[in-house]
Design a protein around this motif. Structure first.
Motif, PDB file in Angstrom:
ATOM      1  N   GLU A  63       0.833  -1.202   0.000  1.00  0.00           N
ATOM      2  CA  GLU A  63       0.000   0.000   0.000  1.00  0.00           C
ATOM      3  C   GLU A  63       0.871   1.257   0.000  1.00  0.00           C
ATOM      4  N   ILE A  64       1.951   1.241   0.774  1.00  0.00           N
ATOM      5  CA  ILE A  64       2.852   2.396   0.849  1.00  0.00           C
ATOM      6  C   ILE A  64       3.508   2.643  -0.499  1.00  0.00           C
ATOM      7  N   VAL A  65       4.018   1.589  -1.130  1.00  0.00           N
ATOM      8  CA  VAL A  65       4.712   1.754  -2.409  1.00  0.00           C
ATOM      9  C   VAL A  65       3.746   2.251  -3.484  1.00  0.00           C
ATOM     10  N   ASN A  66       2.537   1.718  -3.504  1.00  0.00           N
ATOM     11  CA  ASN A  66       1.559   2.176  -4.490  1.00  0.00           C
ATOM     12  C   ASN A  66       1.162   3.633  -4.240  1.00  0.00           C
ATOM     13  N   GLN A  67       1.068   4.010  -2.974  1.00  0.00           N
ATOM     14  CA  GLN A  67       0.781   5.400  -2.621  1.00  0.00           C
ATOM     15  C   GLN A  67       1.920   6.309  -3.075  1.00  0.00           C
ATOM     16  N   LEU A  68       3.145   5.871  -2.852  1.00  0.00           N
ATOM     17  CA  LEU A  68       4.325   6.614  -3.291  1.00  0.00           C
ATOM     18  C   LEU A  68       4.319   6.781  -4.801  1.00  0.00           C
ATOM     19  N   ARG A  69       4.056   5.723  -5.530  1.00  0.00           N
ATOM     20  CA  ARG A  69       4.022   5.797  -6.993  1.00  0.00           C
ATOM     21  C   ARG A  69       3.012   6.835  -7.461  1.00  0.00           C
ATOM     22  N   SER A  70       1.822   6.815  -6.868  1.00  0.00           N
ATOM     23  CA  SER A  70       0.775   7.744  -7.278  1.00  0.00           C
ATOM     24  C   SER A  70       1.179   9.187  -7.008  1.00  0.00           C
ATOM     25  N   GLU A  71       1.732   9.452  -5.815  1.00  0.00           N
ATOM     26  CA  GLU A  71       2.128  10.814  -5.457  1.00  0.00           C
ATOM     27  C   GLU A  71       3.269  11.310  -6.348  1.00  0.00           C
ATOM     28  N   LEU A  72       4.244  10.449  -6.601  1.00  0.00           N
ATOM     29  CA  LEU A  72       5.395  10.860  -7.401  1.00  0.00           C
ATOM     30  C   LEU A  72       4.988  11.166  -8.835  1.00  0.00           C
ATOM     31  N   LEU A  73       4.173  10.311  -9.428  1.00  0.00           N
ATOM     32  CA  LEU A  73       3.767  10.543 -10.813  1.00  0.00           C
ATOM     33  C   LEU A  73       2.889  11.780 -10.929  1.00  0.00           C
ATOM     34  N   ASP A  74       2.101  12.076  -9.887  1.00  0.00           N
ATOM     35  CA  ASP A  74       1.306  13.300  -9.889  1.00  0.00           C
ATOM     36  C   ASP A  74       2.195  14.535  -9.967  1.00  0.00           C
ATOM     37  N   ILE A  75       3.273  14.541  -9.182  1.00  0.00           N
ATOM     38  CA  ILE A  75       4.086  15.757  -9.134  1.00  0.00           C
ATOM     39  C   ILE A  75       5.036  15.861 -10.324  1.00  0.00           C
ATOM     40  N   LEU A  76       5.270  14.760 -11.035  1.00  0.00           N
ATOM     41  CA  LEU A  76       6.145  14.790 -12.209  1.00  0.00           C
ATOM     42  C   LEU A  76       5.371  14.974 -13.516  1.00  0.00           C
ATOM     43  N   ALA A  77       4.050  15.134 -13.424  1.00  0.00           N
ATOM     44  CA  ALA A  77       3.252  15.300 -14.637  1.00  0.00           C
ATOM     45  C   ALA A  77       3.624  16.607 -15.335  1.00  0.00           C
ATOM     46  N   LEU A  78       3.786  16.555 -16.644  1.00  0.00           N
ATOM     47  CA  LEU A  78       4.147  17.733 -17.420  1.00  0.00           C
ATOM     48  C   LEU A  78       2.939  18.640 -17.623  1.00  0.00           C
ATOM     49  N   PRO A  79       3.172  19.935 -17.898  1.00  0.00           N
ATOM     50  CA  PRO A  79       2.049  20.806 -18.258  1.00  0.00           C
ATOM     51  C   PRO A  79       1.372  20.285 -19.522  1.00  0.00           C
ATOM     52  N   ALA A  80       0.117  20.667 -19.706  1.00  0.00           N
ATOM     53  CA  ALA A  80      -0.664  20.137 -20.827  1.00  0.00           C
ATOM     54  C   ALA A  80      -0.022  20.470 -22.172  1.00  0.00           C
ATOM     55  N   PHE A  81       0.631  21.606 -22.260  1.00  0.00           N
ATOM     56  CA  PHE A  81       1.296  21.968 -23.513  1.00  0.00           C
ATOM     57  C   PHE A  81       2.371  23.010 -23.218  1.00  0.00           C
ATOM     58  N   GLY A  82       3.297  23.165 -24.153  1.00  0.00           N
ATOM     59  CA  GLY A  82       4.301  24.208 -24.055  1.00  0.00           C
ATOM     60  C   GLY A  82       5.505  23.823 -23.223  1.00  0.00           C
ATOM     61  N   PRO A  83       6.471  24.744 -23.142  1.00  0.00           N
ATOM     62  CA  PRO A  83       7.716  24.451 -22.433  1.00  0.00           C
ATOM     63  C   PRO A  83       7.554  24.519 -20.925  1.00  0.00           C
ATOM     64  N   VAL A  84       8.358  23.744 -20.218  1.00  0.00           N
ATOM     65  CA  VAL A  84       8.484  23.869 -18.772  1.00  0.00           C
ATOM     66  C   VAL A  84       9.286  25.131 -18.487  1.00  0.00           C
ATOM     67  N   MET A  85       8.743  26.002 -17.628  1.00  0.00           N
ATOM     68  CA  MET A  85       9.421  27.245 -17.278  1.00  0.00           C
ATOM     69  C   MET A  85      10.333  27.019 -16.066  1.00  0.00           C
TER      70      MET A  85
END
Length: 228
Positions: A63-85
């Motif tokens: 449960e902890i590892v799956n929770q970690l995976r979900s949180e990490l991928l959420d914060i690493l999601a790219l903006p919908a379009f355009g460059p990362v500032m």
């Protein structure tokens, strides 16, 4: 410069959540050599009540590892379009640091925890693969929109993504060895990420890198001391 640090999803009040939070805390303190008996003692929740929610410690760890995976991928999601500032790049690092601090020895004890069950081994493998892929997508964006003097082909980008993942995931244990477990702090974790950003200096625009480095230095200087 905004630095919207992602708050952990923990700290909820139900017994199930208390068990998970206690397991994270105990792993951070003692590594993988804990079980339901230690969690029961730490929380005051009876073993029978723990087994109402989880059949064994491996299920708690999964449960902890799956929770970690979900949180990490959420914060690493790219903006919908355009460059990362630059401010967004700083937030990626800062939020990655917050996640790494929260789960610091869950990650670095992954090899030991993974041997607890096939499900845990698979979840750690997926965490690694998904994490590297998310970093690679971020690097692709940076190299496309803010290229530096050294050009990066696809193979080199893959190498950099994997190297940055290794540095990120191994840094807590490295910081612990260099100092001591009770002196490992959010600052030490964040400094590891700053070193990870330094790896990119030749490959991204100098002005962009300078803004990111300054943002990370400011973030580190504003962090509090060691957390429990």
């Amino acid at each position: 410069m905004s630095q919207a640090i992602t708050k952990p999803r923990g700290q909820r009040s139900g017994n199930r959540e208390r068990i998970i939070e206690a397991a994270i805390e105990l792993i951070n303190l003692h590594g993988a050599n804990i079980g339901t008996a230690q969690i029961a003692e730490h929380t005051g929740i009876s073993p029978g009540n723990i087994y109402y929610y989880f059949n064994n410690f491996s299920e708690i760890a999964l449960e902890i590892v799956n929770q970690l995976r979900s949180e990490l991928l959420d914060i690493l999601a790219l903006p919908a379009f355009g460059p990362v500032m630059p401010a967004q790049a700083v937030n990626y690092y800062c939020n990655g640091g917050a996640i790494l601090w929260r789960y610091r020895f869950v990650i670095s004890a992954g090899h030991e925890l993974a041997h607890r069950s096939p499900e845990l081994e698979n979840s750690f493998r997926e965490l690694t693969n998904e994490g590297i892929e998310a970093i690679r997508r971020l690097l692709d964006n940076l190299f496309e929109h803010n290229p530096g003097p050294v050009r990066v082909d696809r193979e080199s980008c893959d190498y950099l993504a994997e190297s940055m993942w290794v540095l990120w995931s191994a840094w807590p244990r490295h910081a612990e060895i260099r100092s001591s477990p009770d002196q490992t702090s959010p600052q030490e974790i964040a400094r590891g990420l700053q070193k990870g950003a330094f790896m990119l200096a030749p490959y991204i625009d100098e002005s962009f890198y300078r803004q990111v480095d300054e943002g990370l230095a400011k973030y580190i200087s504003n962090l509090d001391g060691p957390s429990p």
